[in-house]
Design an enzyme around this catalytic site. Structure first.
Site, PDB file in Angstrom:
ATOM      1  CE1 TYR A  53      14.530 -80.084 -11.470  1.00 56.67           C
ATOM      2  CE2 TYR A  53      13.714 -77.825 -12.346  1.00 56.67           C
ATOM      3  CZ  TYR A  53      14.803 -78.566 -11.358  1.00 56.67           C
ATOM      4  OH  TYR A  53      15.095 -77.926 -10.374  1.00 56.67           O
ATOM      5  CE  LYS A  66       0.410 -49.662 -19.028  1.00 57.25           C
ATOM      6  NZ  LYS A  66      -1.374 -49.614 -19.792  1.00 57.25           N
ATOM      7  NE  ARG A 100      -8.941 -51.510 -19.580  1.00 58.40           N
ATOM      8  CZ  ARG A 100      -7.688 -51.792 -19.974  1.00 58.40           C
ATOM      9  NH1 ARG A 100      -7.055 -52.840 -20.664  1.00 58.40           N
ATOM     10  NH2 ARG A 100      -6.885 -50.632 -19.919  1.00 58.40           N
ATOM     11  CG  MET A 123      12.753 -70.250  -9.776  1.00 60.46           C
ATOM     12  SD  MET A 123      12.843 -70.633  -8.031  1.00 60.46           S
ATOM     13  CE  MET A 123      11.392 -71.801  -7.919  1.00 60.46           C
TER      14      MET A 123
END
Ligand SMILES: *Cc1c(COP(=O)(O)O)cnc(C)c1O
Length: 374
Positions: free
Chosen positions: A266, A39, A136, A314
């Site tokens: 930053y 998955k 779950r 980023m």
């Protein structure tokens, strides 16, 4: 020092031979059939290549999360059994069944929907998912008897084949897991009394499969461990005989010689202590390099380990390499196999306050994967 291919800023190398070797090792260790869980695009490693590599290692079945993932594997030519276990209402059971996808069934409604998806005289293969304490999904204990009776009826009239009965553990503690295994064992006896004789019974994922032999039931669903990562905070991949399959690396994009006191990135969370060289690494949180690891993570450049300097942005972050001769194009290894000198992915997970699973699964689509076969 190895370099990245021309024009490549960053990449994830995926050693498929490591995945095959891990599956082989885990099959021996657990003496069980292995459902390789691919998955989330194979935990970031690529679902199809991971499934193929796991098959090379002797995997028996493939675990996908939902029908879309399962169908994509089938379309890509994976012809091993594939199990999909999380479904939205209205999920395409008929299409899945038509491609021979086995359905994890967590409720009576899903059981009926699976049976209704049978076409002609071809029964739909299902694995009944039982709630045994994780909180779950799965059939509730109060619904076991009804569901087993109904599944047995649907099996007799040729709509269904109950291939498996399964559940999932909390790993909260060995005692909690043993209690859930006890409930699972009782449920299997109840299922047998209703005439169900599934060929597979499975409850263990990597953690229990390795740590708790009584969880194995002859079949285990393994995710993180087939990628060579440890499900235990206190045990390394090497401790478990596993080889991490993913190496995340980048090419230094710029270097700059700066005076003492230069603020970096930053917010100036780092300032150079003396005249120093700053190397720019072109990978950031948009690529899955966690911003939360700013100030705690480190990378390897040419055999030396350097901490990340200042905030991860980023698309990039900075490493303060002091007086080391680092040049544009040099390889920066963020993580990989520590036995080969790379920082472990767990160092990034620790620095970001998370687990190795989350780091590899979040490596973004902007990072090309390149298959290597060491
Ligand atoms: C993800 C998942 C697994 C694999 O878990 P690992 O800890 O990665 O081995 C097994 N079973 C189910 C139901 C899962 O959702």
């Amino acid at each position: 020092m190895s370099r990245l291919p021309e024009g490549v800023l960053r990449e994830a190398l995926i050693d498929t031979s490591a995945i095959s070797a891990n599956v082989r090792h885990l099959r021996q260790l657990t003496a069980s059939e292995v459902i390789a869980v691919v998955k989330a695009d194979g935990y970031g490693h690529g679902a199809v290549r991971s499934a193929r590599a796991a098959l090379d290692g002797g995997q028996n079945g493939t675990g996908a999360w939902d029908i879309d993932e399962a169908l994509a594997l089938r379309r890509a030519g994976i012809d091993a059994p594939i199990l999909a276990w999380l479904h939205a209402p209205g999920a395409r059971f008929a299409e899945a069944a038509g491609r021979g996808i086995e359905l994890g069934v967590s409720s009576l409604d899903q059981l009926q929907a699976a049976a209704a998806a049978a076409s002609g005289d071809r029964p739909v293969g299902v694995h009944l998912k039982l709630e045994t304490g994780l909180g779950r999904n799965g059939l509730a204990p109060a619904a076991y008897a009804t569901a087993f009776a109904e599944a047995a009826r649907l099996e007799r009239i040729g709509r269904l084949r109950v291939i498996g009965i399964f559940s999932h553990l909390s790993n909260a503690s060995a005692d909690d897991d043993r209690a859930a295994i006890g409930r699972f064992t009782d449920a299997l006896a109840l299922a047998a009394s209703h005439g169900l004789a599934p060929q597979l019974r499975h409850i263990a994922a990597s953690h229990a499969a390795i740590a708790l032999p009584q969880s194995r039931f002859g079949c285990v669903r393994l995710g993180v461990s087939i990628y060579g990562l440890s499900p235990f905070p206190e045990r390394t991949s090497a401790d478990l005989g596993l080889r991490p399959a993913m190496t995340l690396r980048a090419a230094v994009a710029a270097v700059r010689r700066v005076p003492a006191g230069q603020g970096v990135s930053y917010g100036y969370r780092h300032r150079t202590a003396q005249e120093s060289t700053l190397a720019l690494v072109p990978a950031g949180y948009a690529d899955g390099v966690p911003r939360a690891a700013s100030g705690g993570a480190a990378v390897r450049i040419g055999g030396e380990v350097f901490p990340v300097a200042g905030r991860i942005a980023m698309d990039q972050f900075v490493v303060d390499v002091g007086d080391h001769p680092v040049a544009v194009g040099d390889e920066v290894v963020l993580f990989g196999d520590p036995t080969l000198g790379a920082p472990p992915v767990e160092a990034w997970a620790d620095a970001a306050g998370t687990i190795n699973y989350e780091i590899v699964t979040r490596i973004g689509p902007r990072v090309p994967r390149r298959e290597v076969n060491a």
